[in-house]
Scaffold this active site. Structure first.
Site, PDB file in Angstrom:
ATOM      1  N   SER A 106       0.650  -1.095   0.111  1.00 40.63           N
ATOM      2  CA  SER A 106       0.057   0.170  -0.097  1.00 40.63           C
ATOM      3  C   SER A 106       0.880   1.308   0.026  1.00 40.63           C
ATOM      4  O   SER A 106       0.302   2.492  -0.152  1.00 40.63           O
ATOM      5  CB  SER A 106      -1.086   0.149   0.983  1.00 40.63           C
ATOM      6  OG  SER A 106      -1.904  -0.873   1.161  1.00 40.63           O
ATOM      7  N   THR A 107       2.206   1.108   0.200  1.00 42.83           N
ATOM      8  CA  THR A 107       2.943   2.423  -0.127  1.00 42.83           C
ATOM      9  C   THR A 107       2.704   2.827  -1.469  1.00 42.83           C
ATOM     10  O   THR A 107       2.932   4.102  -1.829  1.00 42.83           O
ATOM     11  CB  THR A 107       4.364   2.037   0.258  1.00 42.83           C
ATOM     12  OG1 THR A 107       4.582   1.614   1.494  1.00 42.83           O
ATOM     13  CG2 THR A 107       5.341   3.218   0.038  1.00 42.83           C
TER      14      THR A 107
END
Length: 388
Positions: A72-73
């Site tokens: 999710s970065t």
């Protein structure tokens, strides 16, 4: 290079020696396998370190150009695509999503705003019908199902982490406005011009330099049952429909797909550069990507709350801005509650602090059990702010 004392390579300004020490301690004390960390201050790289192993068998050293899935970065760069379009007057964050994506108005979603997509407030944390990984890889099918589905809660009222759906929701708006999915748009507008080594998905030709993700400790069936018994249907839909982990993310099919919420691949240096656009108030590497006003808008808080999906995992309420999470009372991105960033499942992180002029990228391949605030990441953040 021993198992517990791997060689650490790269550059670290003397002022930031504490960051190097924390990075080394991650290997010695926190079960790091392979990793990299990069820090920029006022656009200049002051830390660029890497070390350890790129595979579970410890046969490949982590190199300067090793890339890894950052989960999710990826959401930070995906949000950046939407903010670029808004900055150009092509996308109104306060307009209904259906103004750009007419099919989205179905099932009571005609009043869902673009800002609700960016802030995890659209009520679409996951699909209601079973959705396999193979179906997730099908862009048209996934976006069509999202357009047709009913929200889990009243949109705009509270956040509920859109773990996998975020990228298709924001990404389809980007596609409807620009004609390009986020991966191609990001390459054209940001990573290509700035020479940033980051892609959404991973071209097959680059697979030889990809690190192998390694699962966290296995959860037995009774532990898993206990965890799921505490989750709401909206949280189960977000985190387990479909269920993806290290084994899935190491496959050619995952890498070939475009999942703008979860399958960005890059170096820590690249993550620091992308989040450096926010830290630099819209500029990085001498090139303006966003106006200062647009860059500031990214951290416009949408209201603190117990997130409907992640709330139990945090001591305090959290607050998401328009695409990124505020550091807040958890100190997730340093002591300034207005600093912001995004974590990736298992440990990775991108951090932006415009007031300090700082960005950080951290990438790794041994996944911890944390969705956010992994101890290895927090050790690096703490060391960074002690050095400033």
């Amino acid at each position: 290079m021993s198992e517990h004392e791997p060689d650490v390579h790269g550059h670290c300004d003397a002022r930031f020696a504490a960051v190097r020490l924390a990075f080394e301690e991650n290997f010695r004390d926190r079960d790091e396998l392979g990793a990299a960390v990069a820090v920029t201050v006022d656009g200049e790289t002051v830390v660029d370190l890497w070390g350890g192993w790129a595979d579970a068998a410890r046969t490949r050293a982590w190199e300067r150009d090793t890339v890894v899935n950052v989960w999710s970065t990826t959401k930070g760069p995906t949000a950046l695509c939407a903010h670029i379009l808004a900055d150009r007057g092509l996308l109104d964050l306060d307009a209904p999503v259906a103004a750009y994506w007419p099919e989205f108005a179905a099932a009571g979603k005609e009043k869902v705003l673009v800002r609700h997509l960016l802030s995890h407030r659209a009520g679409l944390s996951g699909l209601r019908e079973p959705h396999s990984l193979e179906q997730l890889y099908d862009w048209e099918l996934t976006t069509a199902r999202l357009a047709a589905t009913e929200p889990w809660w009243e949109p705009g009222t509270v956040s509920g982490y859109h773990a996998l759906t975020y990228g298709h929701l924001v990404g389809e708006v980007v596609r409807r406005v620009s004609g390009l999915r986020p991966g191609a748009f990001l390459e054209r507008e940001v990573t290509g011009p700035l020479g940033i080594d980051f892609t959404i998905g991973l071209p097959q030709r680059e697979s030889g330099r990809a690190a192998e993700l390694v699962h966290p400790r296995a959860v037995n069936s009774s532990e898993q049952a206990a965890i799921f018994s505490q989750l709401t249907p909206a949280a189960i839909a977000a985190l387990a429909n479909p269920l993806a982990g290290a084994a899935e993310a190491n496959t050619p099919a995952w890498r070939a797909a475009e999942i703008p919420a979860a399958n960005g691949h890059g170096t820590a240096r690249a993550v620091a550069a992308l989040y450096g656009v926010f830290a630099g108030r819209g500029s990085h590497g001498g090139r303006r990507i966003l106006s200062a006003e647009a860059a500031e808008r990214v951290r416009e808080g949408q209201g603190s709350c117990r997130d409907l999906v992640l709330g139990a995992g945090f001591e305090h309420e959290t607050e998401v801005g328009l695409g990124l999470w505020l550091s807040g009372p958890n100190g997730s991105y340093g002591p300034d509650p207005r600093a912001f960033g995004h974590d990736g499942f298992g440990g990775s992180c991108g951090l932006a602090d415009p007031d300090a002029g700082v960005s950080m990228g951290y990438t790794m391949n041994r996944m911890g059990p944390h969705i956010a605030d992994d101890p290895r990441k927090m050790a690096l953040v703490d060391a960074l702010y002690r050095a400033l």
